[in-house]
Design a protein around this motif. Structure first.
Motif, short mmCIF file in Angstrom:
data_model
loop_
_atom_site.label_atom_id
_atom_site.label_comp_id
_atom_site.label_asym_id
_atom_site.label_seq_id
_atom_site.Cartn_x
_atom_site.Cartn_y
_atom_site.Cartn_z
N GLN A 240 39.65 110.93 46.93
CA GLN A 240 38.46 111.58 46.38
C GLN A 240 37.38 110.56 46.04
O GLN A 240 36.18 110.78 46.30
N ASN A 241 37.80 109.42 45.47
CA ASN A 241 36.83 108.37 45.13
C ASN A 241 36.19 107.78 46.39
O ASN A 241 34.99 107.49 46.40
N LYS A 244 33.65 110.20 47.56
CA LYS A 244 32.45 110.15 46.70
C LYS A 244 31.53 109.01 47.11
O LYS A 244 30.30 109.17 47.12
N GLU A 245 32.12 107.85 47.43
CA GLU A 245 31.32 106.69 47.81
C GLU A 245 30.63 106.93 49.15
O GLU A 245 29.47 106.53 49.35
N LYS A 248 27.82 109.43 48.46
CA LYS A 248 26.73 108.79 47.71
C LYS A 248 25.76 108.06 48.63
O LYS A 248 24.56 108.05 48.41
N ALA A 266 35.63 116.08 45.59
CA ALA A 266 34.65 115.02 45.36
C ALA A 266 33.31 115.59 44.93
O ALA A 266 32.49 114.88 44.33
N ASN A 267 33.09 116.88 45.22
CA ASN A 267 31.87 117.57 44.79
C ASN A 267 32.08 118.40 43.54
O ASN A 267 31.22 119.23 43.19
#
Length: 370
Positions: A240-241, A244-245, A248, A266-267
């Motif tokens: 998930q991290n 996210k990256e 982003k 992630a959202n």
């Protein structure tokens, strides 16, 4: 193998319900979450799909084994189901290009399989009462011991299984001189996904399940992919991290099945365990962007929360499952990110969803031009 040689076997469900059958000749005991697949063909692909890790598979097709096995029709490095439950098991096969019998293949992998089970009644029971843990065994006289063993089997909800099936070391697929480079996060990836990307002139580096964005970025990829896989998506915090990256930075990202769920998480969109999931090769999906219907191959026991998806200003629903209106696909409104809950690489006849790989490649090409 003759019918009279088959020993008694049983299926014991977590709620105490018992179904009886016969061993196909590989003695032993196996545990896992019981689920069913409605596909009429493709049993070898099902048995080797990493998404089925830790599950006992009930085949709804009345005949299993009749076309043998072919070494080219595997989706991973071996059998991933915990055990098989079927109605009629065929020890002989008639396909000309088969490499051997299903029984010999099971024997090689020491897979416990039982036949002569009333699978129609069993599937109807699971459908009504939900997926649950179960145990299959040829040791029918040790019921108390089997009940104790079943009681210690972990529940699928909250269970992290990606680490059990993911690659330990990165590896490459495709032509290294291909026009596009893709970094794929392996949380249970199927081989045919990689084939579909490679044949679209992509060179793929496949990374272990817990790889950070920085490690994937070092490959200098043009796009990112998060694969299918087994278990509950919520414990996959590292994946998930990483998602996210990628999000982003507005980099091209595509997710399938478990990868779709990871992108949702992630959202900030939650996931939940379904009553009995979707597993089969004829699931109807509507593409809300085109208005067209798709006949899809599906294999999942978790889904993303529809209400939270609709309320998220950054995300829109692109596909819905027509049987129960669950979310079958999403995309981010202002990011180069999309995902689906089904398997576009699985083409059991219909190729309705293959376009999704083309969409991903086009997203990457557009991003490269900017």
């Amino acid at each position: 193998m003759k019918y009279k040689q088959q020993k008694k076997a049983l299926v014991l469900l977590a709620d105490g319900t018992i179904f009886y059958g016969k061993s196909i000749g590989i003695e032993g005991t196996a545990t896992g979450e019981i689920c069913f697949n409605t596909g009429m063909t493709g049993y070898q692909e099902i048995f080797t799909d990493p998404s089925y890790y830790g599950q006992l598979m009930v085949a709804t097709n009345a005949h299993i084994g009749n076309y043998g096995v072919n070494n080219d029709e595997v989706e991973s490095d071996g059998i991933k189901i915990s055990g098989l439950i079927c109605r009629n098991f065929s020890f002989t096969y008639s396909r000309e290009n088969a490499d051997g019998s299903l029984f010999d293949w099971f024997k090689k992998h020491n897979l416990v399989a039982i036949s002569d089970v009333d699978t129609r009644a069993l599937v109807a029971y699971i459908r009504d009462n939900g997926a649950m843990n179960a145990i299959i065994s040829t040791e029918v006289d040790k019921l108390d011991e089997l009940k104790k063993q079943l009681a210690t089997t972990p529940n699928m909800e909250g269970l992290e299984l990606a680490s059990k099936v993911s690659t330990k070391e990165p590896y490459f697929v495709g032509n290294e001189n291909a026009a596009i480079k893709i970094a794929a996060l392996d949380i249970g990836i199927k081989k045919n996904i990689l084939r579909n990307l490679a044949k679209r002139d992509a060179y793929i580096k496949v990374f272990p399940y817990n790889t950070s964005f920085e490690e994937m970025k070092a490959f200098n990829p043009d796009g990112y992919f998060i694969s299918n896989g087994p278990g509950d998506p919520e414990p996959l915090t590292e994946a998930q991290n990483t998602a996210k990256e990628i999000i982003k930075r507005n980099l091209p990202l595509f997710g399938i099945c478990l990868g779709h769920q990871v992108i949702a998480l992630a959202n900030g969109i939650s996931t939940y365990k379904m009553h009995n999931g979707h597993r089969g090769i004829n699931h109807p999906v509507k593409n809300l962007l085109t208005g067209k219907g798709e006949i899809t191959s599906q294999n999942h026991g978790f889904a993303i929360n529809r209400e939270e998806t609709e309320a998220n200003p950054e995300v829109e629903i692109t596909h819905v499952h027509l049987n129960d209106n669950t979310v079958a696909g999403i995309r981010m409104k202002n990011k180069n990110v999309f995902s689906v809950q089904y398997h576009p690489e699985a083409s059991p006849g219909p190729h309705d969803s293959a376009y999704l790989f083309d969409v991903f490649i086009e997203n990457i090409k557009k991003n490269k031009q900017n």
